[in-house]
Design a protein around this motif. Structure first.
Motif, PDB file in Angstrom:
ATOM      1  N   LYS A 268       0.802  -1.215   0.000  1.00  0.00           N
ATOM      2  CA  LYS A 268       0.000   0.000   0.000  1.00  0.00           C
ATOM      3  C   LYS A 268       0.838   1.269   0.000  1.00  0.00           C
ATOM      4  N   GLU A 269       2.026   1.218   0.581  1.00  0.00           N
ATOM      5  CA  GLU A 269       2.845   2.427   0.687  1.00  0.00           C
ATOM      6  C   GLU A 269       3.499   2.807  -0.639  1.00  0.00           C
ATOM      7  N   GLY A 270       3.511   1.903  -1.570  1.00  0.00           N
ATOM      8  CA  GLY A 270       4.097   2.211  -2.876  1.00  0.00           C
ATOM      9  C   GLY A 270       5.584   2.489  -2.793  1.00  0.00           C
ATOM     10  N   LEU A 271       6.010   3.578  -3.400  1.00  0.00           N
ATOM     11  CA  LEU A 271       7.432   3.919  -3.462  1.00  0.00           C
ATOM     12  C   LEU A 271       8.017   4.259  -2.093  1.00  0.00           C
ATOM     13  N   LYS A 272       7.168   4.528  -1.115  1.00  0.00           N
ATOM     14  CA  LYS A 272       7.673   4.834   0.219  1.00  0.00           C
ATOM     15  C   LYS A 272       8.055   3.574   0.996  1.00  0.00           C
ATOM     16  N   ASN A 273       7.640   2.436   0.511  1.00  0.00           N
ATOM     17  CA  ASN A 273       7.949   1.175   1.175  1.00  0.00           C
ATOM     18  C   ASN A 273       9.440   0.873   1.071  1.00  0.00           C
ATOM     19  N   SER A 274      10.049   0.428   2.156  1.00  0.00           N
ATOM     20  CA  SER A 274      11.494   0.193   2.186  1.00  0.00           C
ATOM     21  C   SER A 274      11.903  -0.941   1.238  1.00  0.00           C
ATOM     22  N   GLN A 275      11.060  -1.956   1.119  1.00  0.00           N
ATOM     23  CA  GLN A 275      11.387  -3.066   0.222  1.00  0.00           C
ATOM     24  C   GLN A 275      11.363  -2.624  -1.246  1.00  0.00           C
ATOM     25  N   ILE A 276      10.408  -1.767  -1.577  1.00  0.00           N
ATOM     26  CA  ILE A 276      10.340  -1.240  -2.949  1.00  0.00           C
ATOM     27  C   ILE A 276      11.568  -0.381  -3.233  1.00  0.00           C
ATOM     28  N   GLN A 277      11.946   0.437  -2.278  1.00  0.00           N
ATOM     29  CA  GLN A 277      13.130   1.287  -2.454  1.00  0.00           C
ATOM     30  C   GLN A 277      14.398   0.448  -2.608  1.00  0.00           C
ATOM     31  N   GLU A 278      14.492  -0.608  -1.837  1.00  0.00           N
ATOM     32  CA  GLU A 278      15.657  -1.488  -1.940  1.00  0.00           C
ATOM     33  C   GLU A 278      15.682  -2.195  -3.300  1.00  0.00           C
ATOM     34  N   PHE A 279      14.493  -2.593  -3.772  1.00  0.00           N
ATOM     35  CA  PHE A 279      14.415  -3.236  -5.083  1.00  0.00           C
ATOM     36  C   PHE A 279      14.883  -2.292  -6.192  1.00  0.00           C
ATOM     37  N   LEU A 280      14.403  -1.051  -6.176  1.00  0.00           N
ATOM     38  CA  LEU A 280      14.796  -0.080  -7.198  1.00  0.00           C
ATOM     39  C   LEU A 280      16.279   0.245  -7.111  1.00  0.00           C
ATOM     40  N   TYR A 281      16.806   0.304  -5.898  1.00  0.00           N
ATOM     41  CA  TYR A 281      18.242   0.544  -5.718  1.00  0.00           C
ATOM     42  C   TYR A 281      19.059  -0.601  -6.319  1.00  0.00           C
ATOM     43  N   THR A 282      18.589  -1.845  -6.117  1.00  0.00           N
ATOM     44  CA  THR A 282      19.288  -3.007  -6.662  1.00  0.00           C
ATOM     45  C   THR A 282      19.281  -2.991  -8.188  1.00  0.00           C
ATOM     46  N   VAL A 283      18.157  -2.611  -8.767  1.00  0.00           N
ATOM     47  CA  VAL A 283      18.070  -2.540 -10.230  1.00  0.00           C
ATOM     48  C   VAL A 283      19.002  -1.456 -10.759  1.00  0.00           C
ATOM     49  N   ASP A 284      19.013  -0.292 -10.115  1.00  0.00           N
ATOM     50  CA  ASP A 284      19.925   0.794 -10.504  1.00  0.00           C
ATOM     51  C   ASP A 284      21.378   0.329 -10.429  1.00  0.00           C
ATOM     52  N   LYS A 285      21.712  -0.378  -9.362  1.00  0.00           N
ATOM     53  CA  LYS A 285      23.074  -0.862  -9.183  1.00  0.00           C
ATOM     54  C   LYS A 285      23.442  -1.876 -10.265  1.00  0.00           C
ATOM     55  N   PHE A 286      22.491  -2.721 -10.625  1.00  0.00           N
ATOM     56  CA  PHE A 286      22.740  -3.703 -11.683  1.00  0.00           C
ATOM     57  C   PHE A 286      23.021  -3.009 -13.013  1.00  0.00           C
ATOM     58  N   VAL A 287      22.253  -1.968 -13.326  1.00  0.00           N
ATOM     59  CA  VAL A 287      22.471  -1.231 -14.578  1.00  0.00           C
ATOM     60  C   VAL A 287      23.848  -0.582 -14.586  1.00  0.00           C
ATOM     61  N   GLY A 288      24.264  -0.061 -13.424  1.00  0.00           N
ATOM     62  CA  GLY A 288      25.606   0.519 -13.339  1.00  0.00           C
ATOM     63  C   GLY A 288      26.687  -0.520 -13.577  1.00  0.00           C
ATOM     64  N   THR A 289      26.514  -1.701 -12.996  1.00  0.00           N
ATOM     65  CA  THR A 289      27.475  -2.787 -13.210  1.00  0.00           C
ATOM     66  C   THR A 289      27.488  -3.223 -14.668  1.00  0.00           C
ATOM     67  N   LEU A 290      26.319  -3.277 -15.262  1.00  0.00           N
ATOM     68  CA  LEU A 290      26.204  -3.655 -16.668  1.00  0.00           C
ATOM     69  C   LEU A 290      26.919  -2.650 -17.562  1.00  0.00           C
ATOM     70  N   SER A 291      26.737  -1.383 -17.276  1.00  0.00           N
ATOM     71  CA  SER A 291      27.401  -0.336 -18.060  1.00  0.00           C
ATOM     72  C   SER A 291      28.913  -0.414 -17.926  1.00  0.00           C
ATOM     73  N   SER A 292      29.378  -0.637 -16.699  1.00  0.00           N
ATOM     74  CA  SER A 292      30.826  -0.740 -16.460  1.00  0.00           C
ATOM     75  C   SER A 292      31.414  -1.944 -17.194  1.00  0.00           C
ATOM     76  N   SER A 293      30.714  -3.062 -17.144  1.00  0.00           N
ATOM     77  CA  SER A 293      31.188  -4.266 -17.832  1.00  0.00           C
ATOM     78  C   SER A 293      31.247  -4.048 -19.339  1.00  0.00           C
ATOM     79  N   ARG A 294      30.222  -3.387 -19.878  1.00  0.00           N
ATOM     80  CA  ARG A 294      30.195  -3.127 -21.318  1.00  0.00           C
ATOM     81  C   ARG A 294      31.365  -2.247 -21.742  1.00  0.00           C
ATOM     82  N   GLN A 295      31.634  -1.225 -20.968  1.00  0.00           N
ATOM     83  CA  GLN A 295      32.744  -0.325 -21.310  1.00  0.00           C
ATOM     84  C   GLN A 295      34.084  -1.042 -21.205  1.00  0.00           C
TER      85      GLN A 295
END
Length: 273
Positions: free
Chosen positions: A216-243
């Motif tokens: 119900k809390e949506g983006l304010k939920n800590s689990q949702i925030q952690e999930f989005l942070y993990t996805v962001d981190k994965f994209v950063g790792t992917l970009s670094s690996s590609r370069q």
């Protein structure tokens, strides 16, 4: 005259009979010119192609008759996403040998994904400059086709449909139960295509999503925030690996003869070392 034939060639009737037997004993391939045999093979081959084309036409029309609202939804999404006409997409679907995957995708508890590749493939083109020239040339041509994603190399654009439930897909629920997306790899880099897809499409969509189901809390939920942070981190790792892959260090072959040519004794090797 008859006695002359008897002296030099034996009995005239017997010689004629032997000659006829010799000709009769020859095979058809030997007796006929080679060009005649080739033309016969070409005629048979042409008849076979016509029969196959006839069977293919019948199959296509049977599949066309089975198209309903579910298929129309897929066709319209593909046409819009790939900048093709709906007629082109429909012709592709009814001509594809893997068209049964669409029905398996619609079935209850069916396939969870349906993939289409749109990319250059080698097409066999008949050289019809002359009737006797049946050679073929392989030419790259854009083609849309259904795939499982595991056998063909991915070098172009992937259009995909995903379903998240086990319900049967109907014309009334297809727009709610089926999600459509595209993944571009036309530049030849799958990693770059994946990076663009996640960073420019998926993450912005997730961050703008208001309804997270039972959360119900949506983006304010800590689990949702952690999930989005993990996805962001994965994209950063992917970009670094590609370069790292794109700008990797490439070693050049060195001709060591110029270094060892003048080495004569152990002390020279020690010095060189």
């Amino acid at each position: 005259t008859e006695s002359r034939y008897r002296r030099h060639g034996g009995n005239l009737t017997t010689r004629s009979t032997e000659l006829g037997s010799a000709v009769t004993g020859l095979s058809l391939t030997t007796a006929l010119p080679a060009s005649t045999t080739i033309k016969k093979s070409v005629v048979l081959s042409s008849e076979s192609r016509k029969e196959l084309a006839k069977q293919a036409t019948v199959t296509k029309e049977e599949r066309r008759a089975q198209i309903d609202g579910r298929h129309r939804y897929l066709i319209s999404r593909l046409a819009d996403g790939l900048d093709l006409s709906e007629e082109q997409v429909e012709e592709t679907i009814i001509s594809d040998d893997k068209s049964q995957l669409i029905e398996q995708f619609f079935a209850p508890s069916g396939l969870k994904k349906l993939l289409f590749f749109y990319q250059d493939v080698l097409q066999q083109k008949l050289n019809a400059s002359s009737r006797s020239d049946w050679s073929t040339n392989s030419l790259p041509q854009k083609k849309l086709f259904i795939t499982m994603g595991s056998t063909e190399a991915f070098t172009g654009t992937c259009a995909f449909f995903l379903r998240t439930s086990d319900e049967v897909i109907t014309a009334s629920n297809v727009s709610q139960e089926v999600n459509f997306g595209m993944f571009d790899c036309t530049n030849g880099s799958i990693l770059q295509g994946m990076e663009f897809f996640l960073s420019q499409i998926m993450i912005p969509a997730l961050k703008s999503q208001r309804n997270w189901g039972a959360v119900k809390e949506g983006l304010k939920n800590s689990q949702i925030q952690e999930f989005l942070y993990t996805v962001d981190k994965f994209v950063g790792t992917l970009s670094s690996s590609r370069q790292n892959i794109e700008y990797k260090i490439q070693l050049t072959k060195v001709d060591i003869d110029i270094y060892v040519r003048n080495l004569q004794n152990p002390s020279d090797y020690i010095t060189a070392g």
